[in-house]
Design a protein around this motif. Structure first.
Motif, PDB file in Angstrom:
ATOM      1  N   UNK A 360       1.137 -27.528  43.498  1.00  0.00           N
ATOM      2  CA  UNK A 360       1.176 -26.736  42.277  1.00  0.00           C
ATOM      3  C   UNK A 360       1.068 -25.255  42.632  1.00  0.00           C
ATOM      4  N   UNK A 361       1.835 -24.430  41.940  1.00  0.00           N
ATOM      5  CA  UNK A 361       1.723 -22.989  42.105  1.00  0.00           C
ATOM      6  C   UNK A 361       1.835 -22.311  40.747  1.00  0.00           C
ATOM      7  N   UNK A 362       1.067 -21.236  40.582  1.00  0.00           N
ATOM      8  CA  UNK A 362       1.084 -20.426  39.362  1.00  0.00           C
ATOM      9  C   UNK A 362       1.332 -18.981  39.775  1.00  0.00           C
ATOM     10  N   UNK A 363       2.298 -18.323  39.128  1.00  0.00           N
ATOM     11  CA  UNK A 363       2.573 -16.923  39.416  1.00  0.00           C
ATOM     12  C   UNK A 363       2.511 -16.121  38.118  1.00  0.00           C
ATOM     13  N   UNK A 364       1.990 -14.900  38.220  1.00  0.00           N
ATOM     14  CA  UNK A 364       1.847 -14.018  37.062  1.00  0.00           C
ATOM     15  C   UNK A 364       2.261 -12.614  37.485  1.00  0.00           C
ATOM     16  N   UNK A 365       3.012 -11.931  36.620  1.00  0.00           N
ATOM     17  CA  UNK A 365       3.538 -10.606  36.925  1.00  0.00           C
ATOM     18  C   UNK A 365       3.394  -9.682  35.729  1.00  0.00           C
ATOM     19  N   UNK A 366       3.079  -8.422  35.999  1.00  0.00           N
ATOM     20  CA  UNK A 366       3.107  -7.416  34.953  1.00  0.00           C
ATOM     21  C   UNK A 366       3.577  -6.094  35.548  1.00  0.00           C
ATOM     22  N   UNK A 367       4.144  -5.239  34.712  1.00  0.00           N
ATOM     23  CA  UNK A 367       4.746  -4.002  35.208  1.00  0.00           C
ATOM     24  C   UNK A 367       3.869  -2.781  34.957  1.00  0.00           C
ATOM     25  N   UNK A 368       2.582  -2.949  35.221  1.00  0.00           N
ATOM     26  CA  UNK A 368       1.628  -1.846  35.220  1.00  0.00           C
ATOM     27  C   UNK A 368       0.484  -2.243  36.142  1.00  0.00           C
ATOM     28  N   UNK A 369      -0.170  -1.253  36.743  1.00  0.00           N
ATOM     29  CA  UNK A 369      -1.304  -1.545  37.608  1.00  0.00           C
ATOM     30  C   UNK A 369      -2.623  -1.292  36.903  1.00  0.00           C
ATOM     31  N   UNK A 370      -3.709  -1.429  37.660  1.00  0.00           N
ATOM     32  CA  UNK A 370      -5.018  -1.095  37.133  1.00  0.00           C
ATOM     33  C   UNK A 370      -5.835  -2.280  36.676  1.00  0.00           C
ATOM     34  N   UNK A 371      -7.051  -1.991  36.211  1.00  0.00           N
ATOM     35  CA  UNK A 371      -8.005  -3.045  35.853  1.00  0.00           C
ATOM     36  C   UNK A 371      -7.537  -3.888  34.672  1.00  0.00           C
ATOM     37  N   UNK A 372      -6.961  -3.258  33.664  1.00  0.00           N
ATOM     38  CA  UNK A 372      -6.499  -4.035  32.518  1.00  0.00           C
ATOM     39  C   UNK A 372      -5.437  -5.044  32.935  1.00  0.00           C
ATOM     40  N   UNK A 373      -4.561  -4.633  33.840  1.00  0.00           N
ATOM     41  CA  UNK A 373      -3.546  -5.554  34.353  1.00  0.00           C
ATOM     42  C   UNK A 373      -4.195  -6.703  35.110  1.00  0.00           C
ATOM     43  N   UNK A 374      -5.180  -6.378  35.938  1.00  0.00           N
ATOM     44  CA  UNK A 374      -5.892  -7.411  36.690  1.00  0.00           C
ATOM     45  C   UNK A 374      -6.585  -8.390  35.750  1.00  0.00           C
ATOM     46  N   UNK A 375      -7.255  -7.875  34.731  1.00  0.00           N
ATOM     47  CA  UNK A 375      -7.977  -8.743  33.804  1.00  0.00           C
ATOM     48  C   UNK A 375      -7.014  -9.642  33.033  1.00  0.00           C
ATOM     49  N   UNK A 376      -5.931  -9.076  32.532  1.00  0.00           N
ATOM     50  CA  UNK A 376      -4.977  -9.863  31.762  1.00  0.00           C
ATOM     51  C   UNK A 376      -4.281 -10.911  32.610  1.00  0.00           C
ATOM     52  N   UNK A 377      -3.824 -10.510  33.795  1.00  0.00           N
ATOM     53  CA  UNK A 377      -3.125 -11.455  34.666  1.00  0.00           C
ATOM     54  C   UNK A 377      -4.057 -12.554  35.159  1.00  0.00           C
ATOM     55  N   UNK A 378      -5.322 -12.211  35.414  1.00  0.00           N
ATOM     56  CA  UNK A 378      -6.298 -13.226  35.857  1.00  0.00           C
ATOM     57  C   UNK A 378      -6.540 -14.255  34.763  1.00  0.00           C
ATOM     58  N   UNK A 379      -6.616 -13.794  33.514  1.00  0.00           N
ATOM     59  CA  UNK A 379      -6.817 -14.729  32.401  1.00  0.00           C
ATOM     60  C   UNK A 379      -5.643 -15.695  32.276  1.00  0.00           C
ATOM     61  N   UNK A 380      -4.436 -15.187  32.462  1.00  0.00           N
ATOM     62  CA  UNK A 380      -3.248 -16.052  32.423  1.00  0.00           C
ATOM     63  C   UNK A 380      -3.294 -17.057  33.568  1.00  0.00           C
ATOM     64  N   UNK A 381      -3.609 -16.568  34.765  1.00  0.00           N
ATOM     65  CA  UNK A 381      -3.655 -17.435  35.949  1.00  0.00           C
ATOM     66  C   UNK A 381      -4.622 -18.595  35.737  1.00  0.00           C
ATOM     67  N   UNK A 382      -5.812 -18.311  35.253  1.00  0.00           N
ATOM     68  CA  UNK A 382      -6.804 -19.362  35.021  1.00  0.00           C
ATOM     69  C   UNK A 382      -6.326 -20.346  33.968  1.00  0.00           C
ATOM     70  N   UNK A 383      -5.841 -19.829  32.851  1.00  0.00           N
ATOM     71  CA  UNK A 383      -5.413 -20.708  31.751  1.00  0.00           C
ATOM     72  C   UNK A 383      -4.305 -21.652  32.188  1.00  0.00           C
ATOM     73  N   UNK A 384      -3.347 -21.144  32.963  1.00  0.00           N
ATOM     74  CA  UNK A 384      -2.223 -21.997  33.366  1.00  0.00           C
ATOM     75  C   UNK A 384      -2.625 -22.994  34.455  1.00  0.00           C
ATOM     76  N   UNK A 385      -3.498 -22.571  35.356  1.00  0.00           N
ATOM     77  CA  UNK A 385      -3.954 -23.530  36.366  1.00  0.00           C
ATOM     78  C   UNK A 385      -4.724 -24.677  35.719  1.00  0.00           C
ATOM     79  N   UNK A 386      -5.618 -24.349  34.800  1.00  0.00           N
ATOM     80  CA  UNK A 386      -6.396 -25.394  34.126  1.00  0.00           C
ATOM     81  C   UNK A 386      -5.508 -26.297  33.281  1.00  0.00           C
ATOM     82  N   UNK A 387      -4.446 -25.759  32.724  1.00  0.00           N
ATOM     83  CA  UNK A 387      -3.568 -26.552  31.874  1.00  0.00           C
ATOM     84  C   UNK A 387      -2.680 -27.493  32.686  1.00  0.00           C
ATOM     85  N   UNK A 388      -2.227 -27.083  33.839  1.00  0.00           N
ATOM     86  CA  UNK A 388      -1.187 -27.835  34.564  1.00  0.00           C
ATOM     87  C   UNK A 388      -1.669 -28.546  35.828  1.00  0.00           C
ATOM     88  N   UNK A 389      -2.915 -28.381  36.183  1.00  0.00           N
ATOM     89  CA  UNK A 389      -3.354 -28.996  37.437  1.00  0.00           C
ATOM     90  C   UNK A 389      -3.424 -30.524  37.313  1.00  0.00           C
TER      91      UNK A 389
END
Length: 389
Positions: A360-389
């Protein structure tokens, strides 16, 4: 006539099958949009690949903030330091072919081109460079001056890598007490030069011919995502201290210098990024046979331990172990450490998560850097891993 009808029917049938496959893929837009809006991201894309099949994907937001041009799952996004695993894969190919060894040193591979190199730097091995355990530090002021040198237009990427090494060659690598881990883009620049010397080919050519093309990553490229004069991909953005967002759409300001290619200048669509993740999740056994599974396992194994870094910059690992181009990271929502890496040129953010036991692999991308990007992308990563594992 019957034969002609049959030939005409084949592409129609293939188109219907393709449309059916796309329809069967879970759409993630409804999951992504609230998180994109909450964290004020211009665009957000994600995909999940299971057993080699992309089972979910989505892309929301705009290519450029305020443009009204929506992103799609085929848009190119910058993946930053997630390129490092690709550079390590190229190195592994050279090892399998007998052109390099994991213990090949800087001195024996490229040292002849740099008389006066510090013996300690000459003794650094390929394995140490790829695992950030060489003693070469994270980007220093001296390194940044080399990256952004005024002679940028006088030399190609390979030549500029060599010039940077020549300018830095008298420095002595220093390993900190405890863990030797220091996240080093310059170390990957040197590794890229070693790969070029062993193969006789530029890194830029190798990554396309030996990795992008065999894997069918048709959107993959190097440098800024957007074609000059067009808005045909997810453009880079920077958020200022006051919360304002500036667009970095074309030109040299839209990415890091090309000489840093081995450390992080690749871009591709979220679907192609998922294909790369799926190839690693399946340990390469589904093909293409770029590496033996045993060699790929060396890339995925812990080579050094990462000291805790609670304030690690977005795009760099904060804890766990480090392999060759991959972090091996514990997550509170996973029952074991997972292969993971972040990538950011400060204007984009990419996250990849690979679970080889679940394929299984999960990838997340956004076109801005910084903490808000990290927080948002991390939330997506967790949600999708928990949903599809």
């Amino acid at each position: 006539m019957r034969h002609a009808s049959l030939y005409l029917a084949v592409p129609v049938l293939l188109a219907l099958l393709s449309a059916s496959a796309v329809a069967a893929r879970d759409a993630l837009d409804a999951t992504l949009e609230p998180l994109r809006a909450e964290h004020r991201l211009p665009a957000l894309a994600a995909a999940v690949v299971k057993d080699g099949v992309i089972v979910a994907a989505g892309a929301v937001g705009e290519r450029a903030l305020g443009s009204g041009v929506p992103v799609t799952v085929d848009d190119r996004f910058h993946i930053g330091s997630d390129t490092k695993a690709m550079t390590a894969t190229l190195a592994a190919m050279q090892v399998e072919e007998g052109l390099l060894r994991w213990d090949s040193t800087v001195g024996e591979t490229i040292g002849a081109a740099f008389p006066g190199m510090a013996p300690e730097l000459a003794a650094v091995s390929l394995e140490q460079l790829l695992s950030h355990s060489s003693g070469i530090p994270s980007d220093t002021a001296e390194m940044l001056n080399l990256y952004f040198s005024v002679d940028a237009f006088n030399h190609g990427p390979s030549a500029r890598r060599l010039r940077a090494i020549d300018a830095w060659k008298t420095n002595v690598p220093m390993k900190p007490e405890g863990s030797p881990f220091q996240y080093s883009n310059f170390g990957y620049l040197i590794a890229g030069a070693m790969i070029e010397a062993a193969s006789g080919q530029p890194w830029e050519r190798l990554i396309r011919e030996r990795l992008f093309d065999p894997l069918g990553l048709t959107t993959a490229g190097l440098g800024a995502t957007v074609t000059p004069g067009r808005l045909d991909a997810a453009a880079a953005h920077v958020r200022g201290a006051d919360g304002s967002v500036a667009l970095r759409v074309w030109g040299i300001a839209a990415d890091i210098p090309p000489m840093l290619g081995p450390a992080g200048t690749a871009h591709m669509s979220v679907l192609d990024f998922a294909r790369w993740g799926g190839w690693n999740a399946g340990m390469g056994r589904r093909g293409p046979a770029l590496l033996k599974p045993a060699t790929l396992a060396i890339l995925h194994a812990v080579h050094t331990r990462t000291p805790p870094r609670p304030d690690a910059p977005p795009g760099t690992p904060g804890t766990g172990g480090y392999g060759l181009g991959w972090g091996i990271v514990p997550f509170p929502w996973s029952d074991r450490p997972l292969l993971a890496h972040n990538g950011s040129n400060g204007m984009n953010l990419a996250k990849i998560l690979v679970d080889t036991e679940r394929d299984l692999a999960v990838v997340v991308l956004t076109n801005i850097g910084g903490k808000a990007a990290e927080d948002g992308a991390s939330a997506v990563q967790q949600a999708l891993y928990e949903r599809y594992r």
